[in-house]
Design a protein around this motif. Structure first.
Motif, PDB file in Angstrom:
ATOM      1  N   GLY A 116       0.811  -1.217   0.000  1.00 15.00           N
ATOM      2  CA  GLY A 116       0.000   0.000   0.000  1.00 15.00           C
ATOM      3  C   GLY A 116       0.841   1.262   0.000  1.00 15.00           C
ATOM      4  N   LEU A 117       1.955   1.244   0.745  1.00 17.19           N
ATOM      5  CA  LEU A 117       2.850   2.406   0.738  1.00 17.19           C
ATOM      6  C   LEU A 117       3.442   2.625  -0.654  1.00 17.19           C
ATOM      7  N   GLY A 118       3.858   1.537  -1.307  1.00 15.36           N
ATOM      8  CA  GLY A 118       4.395   1.645  -2.665  1.00 15.36           C
ATOM      9  C   GLY A 118       3.357   2.159  -3.641  1.00 15.36           C
ATOM     10  N   LEU A 119       2.147   1.641  -3.532  1.00 14.90           N
ATOM     11  CA  LEU A 119       1.070   2.059  -4.425  1.00 14.90           C
ATOM     12  C   LEU A 119       0.698   3.526  -4.192  1.00 14.90           C
ATOM     13  N   THR A 120       0.673   3.941  -2.950  1.00 18.35           N
ATOM     14  CA  THR A 120       0.358   5.336  -2.634  1.00 18.35           C
ATOM     15  C   THR A 120       1.411   6.273  -3.226  1.00 18.35           C
ATOM     16  N   ALA A 121       2.675   5.920  -3.059  1.00 20.62           N
ATOM     17  CA  ALA A 121       3.759   6.751  -3.600  1.00 20.62           C
ATOM     18  C   ALA A 121       3.686   6.819  -5.122  1.00 20.62           C
ATOM     19  N   PHE A 122       3.467   5.688  -5.767  1.00 20.49           N
ATOM     20  CA  PHE A 122       3.364   5.643  -7.222  1.00 20.49           C
ATOM     21  C   PHE A 122       2.185   6.493  -7.703  1.00 20.49           C
ATOM     22  N   GLY A 123       1.029   6.308  -7.066  1.00 22.67           N
ATOM     23  CA  GLY A 123      -0.153   7.072  -7.435  1.00 22.67           C
ATOM     24  C   GLY A 123       0.034   8.563  -7.204  1.00 22.67           C
ATOM     25  N   ALA A 124       0.708   8.916  -6.111  1.00 26.07           N
ATOM     26  CA  ALA A 124       0.967  10.334  -5.819  1.00 26.07           C
ATOM     27  C   ALA A 124       1.852  10.953  -6.897  1.00 26.07           C
ATOM     28  N   TRP A 141      -7.322   7.181  -8.156  1.00 29.44           N
ATOM     29  CA  TRP A 141      -7.797   5.945  -7.540  1.00 29.44           C
ATOM     30  C   TRP A 141      -6.645   5.094  -7.011  1.00 29.44           C
ATOM     31  N   LEU A 142      -5.471   5.224  -7.599  1.00 32.42           N
ATOM     32  CA  LEU A 142      -4.316   4.471  -7.094  1.00 32.42           C
ATOM     33  C   LEU A 142      -3.932   4.960  -5.698  1.00 32.42           C
ATOM     34  N   VAL A 143      -3.992   6.261  -5.490  1.00 35.56           N
ATOM     35  CA  VAL A 143      -3.701   6.824  -4.171  1.00 35.56           C
ATOM     36  C   VAL A 143      -4.748   6.323  -3.170  1.00 35.56           C
ATOM     37  N   GLY A 144      -5.996   6.372  -3.557  1.00 37.68           N
ATOM     38  CA  GLY A 144      -7.063   5.889  -2.672  1.00 37.68           C
ATOM     39  C   GLY A 144      -6.921   4.422  -2.333  1.00 37.68           C
ATOM     40  N   ALA A 145      -6.597   3.606  -3.317  1.00 39.88           N
ATOM     41  CA  ALA A 145      -6.423   2.174  -3.073  1.00 39.88           C
ATOM     42  C   ALA A 145      -5.214   1.921  -2.172  1.00 39.88           C
ATOM     43  N   GLY A 146      -4.123   2.632  -2.426  1.00 40.90           N
ATOM     44  CA  GLY A 146      -2.929   2.470  -1.600  1.00 40.90           C
ATOM     45  C   GLY A 146      -3.192   2.873  -0.161  1.00 40.90           C
ATOM     46  N   LEU A 147      -3.851   4.009   0.017  1.00 40.15           N
ATOM     47  CA  LEU A 147      -4.174   4.461   1.377  1.00 40.15           C
ATOM     48  C   LEU A 147      -5.134   3.507   2.074  1.00 40.15           C
TER      49      LEU A 147
END
Length: 139
Positions: free
Chosen positions: A79-87, A119-125
């Motif tokens: 989730g941290l990786g996905l949040t960073a990527f989405g951000a 949505w990637l940020v939302g999913a990661g968070l």
């Protein structure tokens, strides 16, 4: 990985992995176009050669997609990786001229493709927060 995280992790992980695999062979004009757009919103990327940037982006997407698809990778980490990527993608949307209507967050027709990456940020968070709150309530 919690079973309830599986649909989110598999769908997003497969999408990102496929995107990374598709960028493995980017060179020349295609790599330069991708690099130019990224460097336009993150000026520090101008110091990285376009072909190298494409390889690094491809590798990062492959690693993130694989992490999301691998059950033993904790959802907190994925989730941290996905949040960073989405951000990073949201930053690209916010800083690239022509992606948003003037003085607004509303996307132009050209910006819809990047705006939807929120949505990637939302999913990661969601993965991060669920992992953190799940740990808190277990103790």
């Amino acid at each position: 990985m919690k079973l309830t995280h599986a649909p989110l992790r598999v769908s997003i992980g497969a999408f990102i992995l496929n995107s990374g695999l598709g960028k493995r062979t980017l060179e020349g004009e295609a790599a330069a176009g991708l690099h130019g757009m990224a460097a336009g919103s993150i000026p520090q990327l101008r110091q990285v050669e376009a072909d190298r940037f494409a390889r690094l982006l491809s590798g990062g997407e492959i690693a993130l997609g694989a992490a999301l698809l691998t059950p033993f990778v904790p959802s907190l980490l994925a989730g941290l990786g996905l949040t960073a990527f989405g951000a990073g993608l949201v930053q690209l949307y916010l800083r690239t001229p022509g992606m948003r209507e003037a003085n607004s967050l509303k996307p132009t027709q050209a910006g819809i493709g990047l705006a939807k990456d929120v949505w990637l940020v939302g999913a990661g968070l969601t993965l991060v927060l669920d992992s953190l709150t799940h740990r808190r309530f277990r103790h």
